[in-house]
Motif scaffolding. Sequence first.
Motif, PDB file in Angstrom:
ATOM      1  N   PRO A  36      -8.305 -69.551  56.197  1.00  0.00           N
ATOM      2  CA  PRO A  36      -6.900 -69.126  56.195  1.00  0.00           C
ATOM      3  C   PRO A  36      -5.935 -70.144  55.598  1.00  0.00           C
ATOM      4  O   PRO A  36      -5.014 -69.766  54.870  1.00  0.00           O
ATOM      5  CB  PRO A  36      -6.608 -68.889  57.679  1.00  0.00           C
ATOM      6  N   GLU A  37      -6.127 -71.435  55.891  1.00  0.00           N
ATOM      7  CA  GLU A  37      -5.218 -72.436  55.338  1.00  0.00           C
ATOM      8  C   GLU A  37      -5.324 -72.501  53.819  1.00  0.00           C
ATOM      9  O   GLU A  37      -4.318 -72.645  53.119  1.00  0.00           O
ATOM     10  CB  GLU A  37      -5.480 -73.805  55.956  1.00  0.00           C
ATOM     11  N   THR A  38      -6.553 -72.399  53.307  1.00  0.00           N
ATOM     12  CA  THR A  38      -6.727 -72.410  51.855  1.00  0.00           C
ATOM     13  C   THR A  38      -6.111 -71.174  51.221  1.00  0.00           C
ATOM     14  O   THR A  38      -5.484 -71.252  50.147  1.00  0.00           O
ATOM     15  CB  THR A  38      -8.225 -72.502  51.508  1.00  0.00           C
ATOM     16  N   SER A 145       3.532 -66.932  55.682  1.00  0.00           N
ATOM     17  CA  SER A 145       3.319 -67.178  57.116  1.00  0.00           C
ATOM     18  C   SER A 145       1.903 -66.783  57.500  1.00  0.00           C
ATOM     19  O   SER A 145       1.305 -65.896  56.900  1.00  0.00           O
ATOM     20  CB  SER A 145       4.336 -66.400  57.958  1.00  0.00           C
ATOM     21  N   VAL A 146       1.387 -67.458  58.517  1.00  0.00           N
ATOM     22  CA  VAL A 146       0.045 -67.178  59.013  1.00  0.00           C
ATOM     23  C   VAL A 146       0.139 -66.946  60.516  1.00  0.00           C
ATOM     24  O   VAL A 146       0.848 -67.668  61.222  1.00  0.00           O
ATOM     25  CB  VAL A 146      -0.926 -68.346  58.736  1.00  0.00           C
ATOM     26  N   THR A 147      -0.578 -65.938  60.990  1.00  0.00           N
ATOM     27  CA  THR A 147      -0.566 -65.644  62.414  1.00  0.00           C
ATOM     28  C   THR A 147      -1.901 -65.036  62.832  1.00  0.00           C
ATOM     29  O   THR A 147      -2.732 -64.699  61.987  1.00  0.00           O
ATOM     30  CB  THR A 147       0.596 -64.699  62.775  1.00  0.00           C
ATOM     31  N   ASN A 148      -2.081 -64.900  64.133  1.00  0.00           N
ATOM     32  CA  ASN A 148      -3.309 -64.311  64.669  1.00  0.00           C
ATOM     33  C   ASN A 148      -3.112 -62.849  65.029  1.00  0.00           C
ATOM     34  O   ASN A 148      -1.990 -62.419  65.315  1.00  0.00           O
ATOM     35  CB  ASN A 148      -3.755 -65.069  65.927  1.00  0.00           C
ATOM     36  N   GLY A 149      -4.222 -62.113  65.060  1.00  0.00           N
ATOM     37  CA  GLY A 149      -4.182 -60.731  65.503  1.00  0.00           C
ATOM     38  C   GLY A 149      -4.279 -60.636  67.020  1.00  0.00           C
ATOM     39  O   GLY A 149      -4.633 -61.602  67.704  1.00  0.00           O
ATOM     40  N   GLN A 150      -3.973 -59.469  67.539  1.00  0.00           N
ATOM     41  CA  GLN A 150      -4.019 -59.277  68.986  1.00  0.00           C
ATOM     42  C   GLN A 150      -5.441 -59.378  69.533  1.00  0.00           C
ATOM     43  O   GLN A 150      -5.632 -59.657  70.721  1.00  0.00           O
ATOM     44  CB  GLN A 150      -3.427 -57.912  69.351  1.00  0.00           C
ATOM     45  N   ASP A 151      -6.452 -59.167  68.681  1.00  0.00           N
ATOM     46  CA  ASP A 151      -7.843 -59.267  69.115  1.00  0.00           C
ATOM     47  C   ASP A 151      -8.437 -60.656  68.912  1.00  0.00           C
ATOM     48  O   ASP A 151      -9.634 -60.857  69.116  1.00  0.00           O
ATOM     49  CB  ASP A 151      -8.698 -58.238  68.365  1.00  0.00           C
ATOM     50  N   HIS A 152      -7.599 -61.616  68.540  1.00  0.00           N
ATOM     51  CA  HIS A 152      -8.065 -62.973  68.286  1.00  0.00           C
ATOM     52  C   HIS A 152      -8.692 -63.571  69.545  1.00  0.00           C
ATOM     53  O   HIS A 152      -8.044 -63.687  70.592  1.00  0.00           O
ATOM     54  CB  HIS A 152      -6.863 -63.826  67.844  1.00  0.00           C
TER      55      HIS A 152
END
Length: 234
Positions: A36-38, A145-152
């Motif tokens: 994700p960072e890349t 922007s980067v974020t997580n999903g609810q199923d993370h």
Amino acid sequence: MNQLDDPDHVRTQYSTEDHLETRRSVWRPTADGLDPETEALRAIDRALVGDARVLEVGCGTGVMAERIHGLPGVTLVATDFSPRFVDLTAARGVDARQADICYLPFEDASFDVVYAGWMLYHVRDLERALNEVRRVLRPGGTFVSVTNGQDHLVDLHKDAGGRVARSQFSSETGESVLRRRFADVRRHDLETRAVFPDHASAQAYLDSTGDGLVLPGFEGGREYAGSVTVFEAR
């Protein structure tokens, strides 16, 4: 309000780098090798035209800031609410400043790109924070922007008898939130993996969140699925 955006909890979580580094250490790329960072760095790079000013909000220990700083033609300013994180980022040779995303100390239209990685679910006033992002972006600028999903990591939390907290800015809600301020919103969904070599490492991860969950013992290693989205908005 839940722990994700509780100011006291957030302040405690990020007063030192220990909790963050514990969580960072377990993550691996997707099955096809994407990180994700890349992917976020590539999104930032795509948005650059010639010399450009970039703002990172919520820079943490400066890992991503150092990578952005290395892009050709970039003048980077990195900010974080945590004084410790500002010091760690500055030690990497980055212009790092303490700032609150809800009250950014910059002129209107100051930056070509703004980046926020895994931090919008922590802010106490998401609407004000995004208004500030929009304000400091130049016309035609890009917000990554980067974020997580609810199923993370939902299975890890279930195994420990808990549940994943619903956040104000997630893979599921982020697109609609951003479309209220940006005409063009694109997303890249990634299925990451958290790899734990033993029970102790998995319990250490849970302890780092401050949720008080206890994972039943197990032998050997385990892998749990993560859910991450990289948004590009302009």
